[in-house]
Scaffold this motif. Sequence first.
Motif, PDB file in Angstrom:
ATOM      1  N   GLY A 148       0.667  -1.112  -0.219  1.00  0.00           N
ATOM      2  CA  GLY A 148       0.277  -0.012  -0.307  1.00  0.00           C
ATOM      3  C   GLY A 148       0.986   0.862   0.262  1.00  0.00           C
ATOM      4  N   PHE A 149       1.592   1.539   1.168  1.00  0.00           N
ATOM      5  CA  PHE A 149       2.758   2.628   1.305  1.00  0.00           C
ATOM      6  C   PHE A 149       3.499   2.486  -1.316  1.00  0.00           C
ATOM      7  N   ALA A 150       3.988   1.449  -1.283  1.00  0.00           N
ATOM      8  CA  ALA A 150       4.347   1.385  -2.428  1.00  0.00           C
ATOM      9  C   ALA A 150       3.639   2.218  -3.548  1.00  0.00           C
ATOM     10  N   LEU A 151       2.342   1.386  -3.610  1.00  0.00           N
ATOM     11  CA  LEU A 151       0.847   2.118  -4.724  1.00  0.00           C
ATOM     12  C   LEU A 151       0.786   4.079  -3.553  1.00  0.00           C
ATOM     13  N   PHE A 152       0.939   4.437  -2.749  1.00  0.00           N
ATOM     14  CA  PHE A 152       0.650   5.955  -2.243  1.00  0.00           C
ATOM     15  C   PHE A 152       1.914   6.531  -3.115  1.00  0.00           C
ATOM     16  N   SER A 153       3.028   5.584  -2.526  1.00  0.00           N
ATOM     17  CA  SER A 153       4.262   6.856  -3.286  1.00  0.00           C
ATOM     18  C   SER A 153       3.967   7.319  -4.236  1.00  0.00           C
ATOM     19  N   ALA A 154       4.119   5.998  -5.550  1.00  0.00           N
ATOM     20  CA  ALA A 154       3.693   6.119  -6.853  1.00  0.00           C
ATOM     21  C   ALA A 154       3.463   6.950  -7.196  1.00  0.00           C
ATOM     22  N   ALA A 155       1.588   6.769  -6.325  1.00  0.00           N
ATOM     23  CA  ALA A 155       0.776   7.911  -7.053  1.00  0.00           C
ATOM     24  C   ALA A 155       1.074   9.796  -6.914  1.00  0.00           C
ATOM     25  N   TRP A 156       1.679   9.136  -5.597  1.00  0.00           N
ATOM     26  CA  TRP A 156       2.406  10.570  -4.806  1.00  0.00           C
ATOM     27  C   TRP A 156       2.962  11.458  -5.793  1.00  0.00           C
ATOM     28  N   THR A 157       4.097  10.255  -6.465  1.00  0.00           N
ATOM     29  CA  THR A 157       4.935  11.273  -7.499  1.00  0.00           C
ATOM     30  C   THR A 157       4.921  11.806  -8.820  1.00  0.00           C
ATOM     31  N   ASN A 158       3.889  10.532  -8.983  1.00  0.00           N
ATOM     32  CA  ASN A 158       3.768  11.121 -10.260  1.00  0.00           C
ATOM     33  C   ASN A 158       3.072  11.890 -10.039  1.00  0.00           C
ATOM     34  N   LEU A 159       2.334  12.839  -9.010  1.00  0.00           N
ATOM     35  CA  LEU A 159       0.829  13.647  -9.209  1.00  0.00           C
ATOM     36  C   LEU A 159       2.075  15.139  -8.953  1.00  0.00           C
ATOM     37  N   TRP A 160       2.901  15.155  -8.646  1.00  0.00           N
ATOM     38  CA  TRP A 160       4.457  16.161  -8.174  1.00  0.00           C
ATOM     39  C   TRP A 160       5.326  15.866  -9.410  1.00  0.00           C
ATOM     40  N   GLN A 161       5.737  14.888  -9.837  1.00  0.00           N
ATOM     41  CA  GLN A 161       6.839  15.410 -10.518  1.00  0.00           C
ATOM     42  C   GLN A 161       6.125  13.945 -11.708  1.00  0.00           C
ATOM     43  N   ASN A 162       5.631  15.169 -12.475  1.00  0.00           N
ATOM     44  CA  ASN A 162       4.614  14.367 -13.880  1.00  0.00           C
ATOM     45  C   ASN A 162       5.883  14.385 -14.614  1.00  0.00           C
ATOM     46  N   GLY A 163       6.881  15.079 -15.497  1.00  0.00           N
ATOM     47  CA  GLY A 163       8.203  15.358 -16.020  1.00  0.00           C
ATOM     48  C   GLY A 163       7.596  16.642 -17.163  1.00  0.00           C
ATOM     49  N   LYS A 164       6.994  17.214 -16.711  1.00  0.00           N
ATOM     50  CA  LYS A 164       7.291  18.417 -17.177  1.00  0.00           C
ATOM     51  C   LYS A 164       7.314  19.519 -16.817  1.00  0.00           C
ATOM     52  N   LEU A 165       8.618  20.261 -16.952  1.00  0.00           N
ATOM     53  CA  LEU A 165       9.222  21.549 -16.256  1.00  0.00           C
ATOM     54  C   LEU A 165       8.574  22.714 -16.559  1.00  0.00           C
ATOM     55  N   ARG A 166       7.500  22.986 -17.063  1.00  0.00           N
ATOM     56  CA  ARG A 166       7.341  23.673 -16.807  1.00  0.00           C
ATOM     57  C   ARG A 166       6.031  23.554 -15.771  1.00  0.00           C
ATOM     58  N   HIS A 167       5.161  22.335 -15.224  1.00  0.00           N
ATOM     59  CA  HIS A 167       4.858  22.489 -14.172  1.00  0.00           C
ATOM     60  C   HIS A 167       5.546  22.495 -12.625  1.00  0.00           C
ATOM     61  N   TYR A 168       7.016  21.494 -12.619  1.00  0.00           N
ATOM     62  CA  TYR A 168       7.596  22.146 -11.630  1.00  0.00           C
ATOM     63  C   TYR A 168       8.255  23.588 -11.480  1.00  0.00           C
ATOM     64  N   VAL A 169       8.146  24.208 -12.256  1.00  0.00           N
ATOM     65  CA  VAL A 169       8.505  25.893 -12.303  1.00  0.00           C
ATOM     66  C   VAL A 169       7.452  25.666 -11.564  1.00  0.00           C
ATOM     67  N   PHE A 170       6.342  26.187 -11.715  1.00  0.00           N
ATOM     68  CA  PHE A 170       4.731  26.392 -11.666  1.00  0.00           C
ATOM     69  C   PHE A 170       4.625  26.256  -9.675  1.00  0.00           C
ATOM     70  N   THR A 171       4.716  25.346  -9.663  1.00  0.00           N
ATOM     71  CA  THR A 171       5.100  24.551  -8.418  1.00  0.00           C
ATOM     72  C   THR A 171       6.044  25.368  -7.648  1.00  0.00           C
ATOM     73  N   ILE A 172       7.151  25.313  -7.705  1.00  0.00           N
ATOM     74  CA  ILE A 172       7.878  25.808  -6.838  1.00  0.00           C
ATOM     75  C   ILE A 172       7.469  26.968  -6.765  1.00  0.00           C
ATOM     76  N   MET A 173       7.350  27.873  -7.527  1.00  0.00           N
ATOM     77  CA  MET A 173       7.386  29.382  -7.984  1.00  0.00           C
ATOM     78  C   MET A 173       5.851  29.774  -6.821  1.00  0.00           C
ATOM     79  N   ALA A 174       4.582  28.389  -7.296  1.00  0.00           N
ATOM     80  CA  ALA A 174       3.474  28.750  -5.767  1.00  0.00           C
ATOM     81  C   ALA A 174       3.738  28.598  -5.122  1.00  0.00           C
ATOM     82  N   PHE A 175       4.448  27.524  -4.509  1.00  0.00           N
ATOM     83  CA  PHE A 175       4.760  27.718  -2.929  1.00  0.00           C
ATOM     84  C   PHE A 175       5.418  28.588  -2.297  1.00  0.00           C
TER      85      PHE A 175
END
Lengths: 136, 768
Positions: B544-571
């Motif tokens: 269950g933990f592995a599933l959860f961390s996979a889902a969590w990682t995919n949510l934040w680390q979706n491979g789009k640079l634009r998404h990363y920059v947006f998240t970091i700056m918004a935070f």
Amino acid sequence: MRSLIFRTAAGYLLPILLLFSVFILLRGHYLPGGGFVGGLIASIAFVLHSIANGIENTKKIFKFHPRILMPMGLCLSLFSGLSPLLVNKPFMTGLWFKEPFPVIGMVGSALFFDIGVYLVVIGVVLTIIFTILESI
Amino acid sequence: MLLAILSGFILAILLPLLKNILRGGLFILLSALPLSLFVYFLSWLPEVKAGGDLLFSYQWVPSANVNLSFQLDGLAMLFCLLITGIGSLVFIYTSSYLKGHPYLGRFYGYLSMFMASMLGLVLSDNLLLIFIFWELTSISSFFLIGFNNDSEASRKSALLALSITGIGGLFLLVGFVLLNQAGGHYSFTALLNSSPDLASHPMYGWILFFLFIGAFTKSAQFPFHFWLPGAMKAPTPVSTYLHSATMVKAGIYLLARFTPVLGETVWWNGTLTLVGGVTMLYAVIHALFRIDLKGILAYSTISALGLIVFLLGIGTPESLLAATVFILVHALYKATLFLVTGIIDHETGTRDVTRLAGLNKVMLPVGIAAFMAALSNAGIPPTFGFLGKDLIYDATLRSGSLFVLLTGAAVVTNICLLFTGFKAGISPFVGPLPQEFKQVHLPSPLMWIPPLLLASCGIVFGLFPFLIEGSLLVPAVSSLLSTAPDFHLQLWHGFNIILLLSTITIGSGIFLFYYLQSSESKLAWVSRFEPFSPKSVLVGMAKGFALFSAAWTNLWQNGKLRHYVFTIMAFLTVLLAVRFLQGIRLNLNLQSLSDLAFYDVAVLLIMATSILFAVFTKSRLQALASVGVMGFCICLIFLFYSAPDLAMTQFSIDTLTVILFVLVLQKLPGYIKEESKAIMWRDGILAFCFGTLICILALEVLQEPLHREISKYYAENAYTMAKGKNVVNVILVDFRGFDTMVEITVLAIAALGVSGLLRLSTRKPENK
């Protein structure tokens, strides 16, 4: 980008820039400069050459892959830091020769440390840029 | 003493060099090491018996309170002799069991490493040292259990064992740190001498909790027991060594060791009795239904460990004596049975008790050893096991108000243990010999002499208990008690209730042995309860933990640079906004603006233009060029405000960045595709907010009083101490040279990472 002028110029620029980078490296202890900037300038020289003449030709200048420079530089820095241990002083104590050398000036363990930094920077930049160039 | 402990590690280091010399049958020479250690520890016996305070201390890390201090008392002596004694036999046995195995040298390396860690563990006087050796046993046992590393099951169980015992070790460390805070010492002897107030310390409950988790995970107590049956995937000599005498006894050792310091409270005794009692009953009932010899032994080992914890929990002098004797009894017979199982497996190729029978006819000496071990296990006179069982009943009968319950539990456990011992030690050897085993022959004496030797010890100690009573058992028990113990071991106590209980145990055990036949169907019936077992629960949690961390990682680390920059700056924007809501201290001094020179204004104008250009241009190359212009403008500003070093570096970095961008640009479409208007607005607003807030932050930083001492120190001492006039460079290569060293290392690692990742992504298409 392979214009004749650029290619010819790059051929002359490479040695001049390298010489300049060494100059910057050596003067670092007294005037603006140092291993980091020197390393960057030297790598710019090689990158310029590779853009002008193609990466294969630049690699021919090296007898080895530039990534070897990284461990070499790291070892040099580490050993220059370790050398004071030989005379029972703490790690990273600066050791200096009493008299200045001609042209180079004062020589001490910090200089070798800086040369290590210089080599690592060249190795890092060239490894990254060469890999990118090759993968395109 | 230090050499004795470290010799195992030294041997392990030397083995890769010795391997080629030892090729062939010479590996048996390595057993000289445990054998000589055994003799060495024996030579200390008189001193330990005399009760001398044998403390060996060597300086190691005095600043962290970790000294190599070792103490050899009765308890440590008992364990040392078990570790080296059984170790010697296992070393000898292995040389024949794994003869010709390509990695035999490696195996011996792990084995001696493990032996050395165990010795260190039982001899250490310093708590942190105990922890270090504790973890070393976990690590070396990981390699031993996973020795057949080409089998997935073996790797999995090694990992399971490591994770359970490793996590337990971390708990133990916390317990030790708390203990140090409460007791003020990392040294065990110092704690012992100042213990009275520990039980009333407010942290006492937590200390117990962490210590117990550590001990229970190591000693496979319920609900952490499940790693042990899995660890049976290891070659049999490993199981023998780890599960009869050493690894799993480490937790027992720890509990015994801390009995005089932390024991004699309701929490200590109650928890140990309960956990030990549950473990011994749960495991022994499991053992009844196993058909794999090693499975039977694994569960009966867990049960025996439970029994020892149970006895330690009762905490009376009688029960501590019983626990000490039972540790020895169990080590002797369980090691024998494991070794015998190894021989059976080695010669017949099966460990299935439903198929094995009549082996007496082909390997009589092995049968004799197994028979003696089974007798000792069953507690039939005149074996040492009989003595042990008597002491157990004696202890439970005198345990106070709950004695009926406790004695009942002990009797049931002993009956079932007898059954498992007979199943493993007797049933493969009696009855008609099946046709398929007609060709089986006796293995080399190197394999059958060790179990025979161990089993005869079980008989000899039973007949002549005085052999070990004064020299070994009395000192061992007295290190658990504050007062000197007063007991006398003998076989015959006369007719009393203990004898009655013994008779009941033996009678019902033998009845059970004839009545209950092992079979596949019973095993299948038991395994229906598998989903409720602690193992399934833990594995389920891990999945269950592995599933959860996979889902969590995919949510934040979706491979789009634009998404990363947006998240970091918004935070960051949110963070800064919250901070500024609490008040802004701005004190703009407009007067100082007057000394702006014309070139400052020019550079600022260029910057502003290039920013706007970069934002609104459609061409990627133009955007890139204007970003480069901006970088060079920043260099100029550095130069104007007297930071030439910074300017130079920034200049070269910017050049390189632009070159890099240009290189990558070839892979991208030349013109920037418009995103939808809404997204553009969203990004624009975020960028604007972020920039404004950073600007406010920078202005606010200026309000802080500057600490000039550091820069002043560097400026003043750069030439006198480091012989340099360029302060920036002197800081880099001398004052903070260590930082630089680490930084260039990080740079090199980053470069290797980049090159590795890029090569990976470019090579993939070729493979397809």
